[in-house]
Design an enzyme around this catalytic site. Structure first.
Site, PDB file in Angstrom:
ATOM      1  N   GLU A 180       0.524  -1.253   0.282  1.00 13.01           N
ATOM      2  CA  GLU A 180       0.004  -0.009  -0.262  1.00 13.01           C
ATOM      3  C   GLU A 180       0.583   1.388   0.241  1.00 13.01           C
ATOM      4  O   GLU A 180       0.995   1.917   0.976  1.00 13.01           O
ATOM      5  CB  GLU A 180      -0.890   0.492   0.974  1.00 13.01           C
ATOM      6  CG  GLU A 180      -2.199  -1.047   0.996  1.00 13.01           C
ATOM      7  CD  GLU A 180      -2.236  -1.352   1.605  1.00 13.01           C
ATOM      8  OE1 GLU A 180      -3.064  -0.149   3.459  1.00 13.01           O
ATOM      9  OE2 GLU A 180      -4.731  -1.716   1.800  1.00 13.01           O
ATOM     10  N   GLU A 229      -5.661  -7.793  -1.179  1.00 11.01           N
ATOM     11  CA  GLU A 229      -6.399  -7.643   0.066  1.00 11.01           C
ATOM     12  C   GLU A 229      -8.109  -7.165   0.427  1.00 11.01           C
ATOM     13  O   GLU A 229      -8.469  -6.859  -1.149  1.00 11.01           O
ATOM     14  CB  GLU A 229      -6.148  -6.475   1.058  1.00 11.01           C
ATOM     15  CG  GLU A 229      -4.333  -6.170   2.253  1.00 11.01           C
ATOM     16  CD  GLU A 229      -4.307  -6.467   3.131  1.00 11.01           C
ATOM     17  OE1 GLU A 229      -5.040  -5.074   3.239  1.00 11.01           O
ATOM     18  OE2 GLU A 229      -2.667  -5.896   3.280  1.00 11.01           O
TER      19      GLU A 229
HETATM   20  O1  IFM Z   1      -4.358  -3.840   8.708  1.00 12.63           O
HETATM   21  C1  IFM Z   1      -4.684  -3.285   7.183  1.00 12.63           C
HETATM   22  C2  IFM Z   1      -3.847  -3.592   6.953  1.00 12.63           C
HETATM   23  O2  IFM Z   1      -1.975  -3.672   7.526  1.00 12.63           O
HETATM   24  C3  IFM Z   1      -3.352  -3.097   5.511  1.00 12.63           C
HETATM   25  N1  IFM Z   1      -4.608  -2.607   4.907  1.00 12.63           N
HETATM   26  C4  IFM Z   1      -5.670  -2.466   4.872  1.00 12.63           C
HETATM   27  C5  IFM Z   1      -5.789  -3.205   6.986  1.00 12.63           C
HETATM   28  C6  IFM Z   1      -7.643  -2.630   7.465  1.00 12.63           C
HETATM   29  O3  IFM Z   1      -6.953  -1.475   7.030  1.00 12.63           O
END
Ligand code: IFM
Length: 443
Positions: free
Chosen positions: A173, A357
């Site tokens: 990210e 994710e």
């Molecule tokens: O927990 C986070 C993760 O570290 C990165 N992506 C989003 C998730 C939820 O906020």
């Protein structure tokens, strides 16, 4: 009251042979950073600042995965999942950002072998946010030295683990690492400064490029990226709000994927950032855009944008009508569909795409019947299934997260796990979503 699904309508057989089902965690969020000689990170320092992190909590103990990793890998295997997206902690492997901690590297060596022994594909991410404090003290991501250090660390990981990793991505990210942390001030180091943000927006992209180069040098296969995206909608059809949504989309969604896939930052965003960019940034774009083997997208929600008063980027968000998760994020599978299709059409073409994710925070009922989570995942999987049928080269889907864990600024207050953690006893208890998922993956 919303009626949620208590079983998945979608199953493995709805997807082509080889479609990958995975779950994800990250090092600092689960391991227990106090163990194994890991060094201090900027999250430890950020959490010590009053009011920055829920109850000042840190990842010092987290889920104690450092000692319980074997049971956690058993849970992944027993759910029938194909792959595990984990991260290596820079501050564990190199406590001061440059000196190797053999104990830290050995931990990941055991972990990767443990996955392979269980038939789980290791999907590694090299940076999921725990910057060694020694590097934060040098200016962190605002400094060009940090991408160079990241390349050294990437070499070390690749040399030790690279022969056994199924896939590798440098930075999780990039938008969060750069914008959320240096402009919005919401994540460590908590800056709210456009010039710092512009520098971080470039240095994080540069770190990606240097790391890809290091991984390739060491012969690592199947190298990609994990970019997060949010679906930006104008709150009204007023031109100013439409422009605000476009700019948000540019900063959030198009900046990094544009740099990685086309070697160019979006012009609409450069209008605001170019006065603050580090000198000579244009010379790095070829390195940043070297070929990848896949692109990963992390998706959770949409945002409704308005033009606001004030300096560039002069936008704000308003509340939307859709049901929300415990994070207050609207549940918007349509945005998932739109962003993945747009990414394939405009940026990645035939390159394999992975959802790296997707998931929700949910305040669970005491009996752990987290039907809201089943509903959320199932609705996104329906979209994924339809995209695959339509020819989008989507090859896998990853659930965030295996375990309830440290949700950064929100500490242990928000629960994303398929598996419940009792943060007193550290007992693991699979929730209804875990069992439902295991059934869907068998079908
Ligand atoms: O927990 C986070 C993760 O570290 C990165 N992506 C989003 C998730 C939820 O906020």
């Amino acid at each position: 009251m919303t009626k949620h699904r208590d079983a998945f309508t979608v199953s493995r057989s709805d997807f082509p042979e080889g479609f990958l089902f995975a779950t994800a965690t990250s090092a600092y969020q689960i391991e227990g950073h106090q163990f194994g000689g890991a060094g201090p990170t900027h999250w430890d320092s950020f959490a010590r600042q009053p009011g920055k992190v829920y109850k000042g909590q840190t990842g010092a103990l987290a889920c104690d995965h450092y000692h319980r990793w074997e049971g956690d890998l058993d849970l992944i295997r027993d759910a029938g999942l194909d792959a595990y997206r984990f991260s290596t902690s820079w501050a564990r492997v190199m406590p001061d950002g440059k000196t190797l901690n053999p104990e830290g590297m050995d931990f990941y060596d055991r972990l990767v072998d443990g996955m392979l022994e269980r038939g789980i594909k290791p999907m590694a991410t090299l940076y999921h946010w725990e910057l060694p404090q020694a590097l934060a003290d040098k200016g962190g991501w605002t400094s060009r030295e940090i991408p160079q250090r990241f390349a050294d660390y990437s070499h070390k990981i690749a040399a030790r683990l690279g022969d056994r990793l199924w896939s590798t991505a440098p930075v999780n990210e990039p938008w969060c690492v750069a914008w959320l942390s240096h402009y919005e001030g919401y994540h460590a180091p908590g800056l709210a400064d456009l010039r710092s943000a512009a520098r971080a927006m470039h240095h994080v992209a540069l770190a990606h490029g240097l790391s890809v180069e290091a991984l390739r040098d060491e012969g690592v296969q199947n190298v990609g990226a994990a970019c997060n995206m949010e679906y930006a909608l104008p709150a009204t059809d007023r031109d100013a709000d439409v422009e605000a949504a476009q700019l948000y989309d540019g900063i959030y969604n198009r900046w990094f994927v544009g740099a990685m896939m086309k070697g160019a930052y979006p012009e609409d965003v450069l209008e605001g950032l170019s006065p603050h960019m580090p000198e000579g940034w244009q010379d790095d774009m070829a390195l940043i855009s070297q070929p990848l083997d896949w692109m990963g997208i992390n998706y959770y929600t949409c945002k409704r944008m308005i033009r606001s008063k004030g300096d560039w980027p002069a936008y704000g968000t308003v509340d939307g009508p859709l049901p929300k998760t415990d994070m207050g994020w609207e549940i918007c599978p349509e945005g998932f569909d739109w962003l993945l299709r747009r990414t394939a059409e405009e940026y990645t073409g035939d390159l394999p795409l992975y959802v790296t994710e997707n998931g929700m925070a949910n305040a669970e009922p005491a009996d752990l019947s987290d039907h809201a989570r089943i509903d959320y995942i199932d609705r996104h999987l329906e979209m994924a299934r339809d995209m695959v049928r339509d020819g989008v080269p989507l090859r896998g889907y990853t659930i965030w997260s295996l375990l309830d864990n440290y949700e950064w600024t929100l500490g242990y207050d928000k629960r994303f796990g398929l598996v419940h953690i009792d943060f007193d006893s550290l007992d693991r208890t699979p929730k209804a979503s875990y069992h439902a998922l295991a059934r869907a993956l068998e079908r």
